[in-house]
Scaffold this active site. Structure first.
Site, PDB file in Angstrom:
ATOM      1  N   LYS A   9       0.842  -1.196   0.000  1.00 39.28           N
ATOM      2  CA  LYS A   9       0.000   0.000   0.000  1.00 39.28           C
ATOM      3  C   LYS A   9       0.877   1.246   0.000  1.00 39.28           C
ATOM      4  CE  LYS A   9      -2.557   1.222   3.649  1.00 39.28           C
ATOM      5  NZ  LYS A   9      -3.698   1.485   4.566  1.00 39.28           N
ATOM      6  N   SER A  25      -3.629   3.358 -17.246  1.00 40.15           N
ATOM      7  CA  SER A  25      -2.774   2.853 -16.180  1.00 40.15           C
ATOM      8  C   SER A  25      -2.550   3.949 -15.144  1.00 40.15           C
ATOM      9  CB  SER A  25      -1.416   2.415 -16.729  1.00 40.15           C
ATOM     10  OG  SER A  25      -0.800   3.524 -17.340  1.00 40.15           O
ATOM     11  N   TYR A  58      -3.234  -0.977 -13.833  1.00 40.87           N
ATOM     12  CA  TYR A  58      -1.904  -1.553 -13.658  1.00 40.87           C
ATOM     13  C   TYR A  58      -0.882  -0.425 -13.561  1.00 40.87           C
ATOM     14  CZ  TYR A  58      -1.398  -0.592 -18.638  1.00 40.87           C
ATOM     15  OH  TYR A  58      -1.353   0.031 -19.850  1.00 40.87           O
TER      16      TYR A  58
END
Length: 120
Positions: A9, A25, A58
C-alpha cells in the site's frame, strides 16, 4: 484454502497529473514502487480520498525521485491533480501463511517523496 490479502500500500499519495490521452494505467515514481514492493504491470486498486472513486488498473514505472503519480487513459477521469489517492495491491496465499504475512506499507511525504516504511 487460498485467500486474497493486502500485499502493498502507498498511503495518501498526491496525483501530480492526469493524462486522458495516454494508454490506461497509473504511473508511479520508481522509488515509491520499490519501497512498497510493487512492480511494473502489477494490478492495483486506486482509491481516491477526495471523490471516493475506486478503480483497478496496472502500474507503469515512473522516473526515480520525481514524485510522479499520474492517472492515465480512462483512469484520468477518476482524479485530478492534487487529489489524494491510496494505491493498493493484493496477493493470494495460503490461509495459514496469510496469518503471519506482513504487507509493505509506505507513507509518502509532501511532494510524494519516500518517507516512512512499515513492513511488519
Amino acid at each position: 484454502m487460498d485467500i486474497e490479502i493486502l500485499k502493498s500500500k502507498i498511503h495518501r499519495i498526491s496525483i501530480t497529473e492526469a493524462n486522458l490521452n495516454y494508454i490506461g494505467s497509473i504511473t508511479i515514481d520508481l522509488d515509491l514502487m520499490e519501497a512498497a514492493n510493487i512492480i511494473a504491470n502489477e494490478k492495483v486498486q486506486v482509491v481516491n480520498v477526495n471523490n471516493g472513486s475506486r478503480i483497478e488498473t496496472y502500474v507503469i514505472e515512473g522516473g526515480r525521485g520525481t514524485g510522479v503519480c499520474c492517472l492515465n487513459g480512462p483512469a484520468a477521469r477518476h482524479g485530478q491533480e492534487g487529489d489524494i489517492v491510496i494505491v493498493i495491491s493484493y496477493a493470494r496465499m495460503d490461509f495459514e501463511k496469510a496469518k503471519t504475512f506482513k504487507p509493505w506499507i509506505i507513507f509518502p511525504t509532501e511532494g510524494n517523496k519516500l518517507a516512512e516504511i512499515n513492513n511488519g
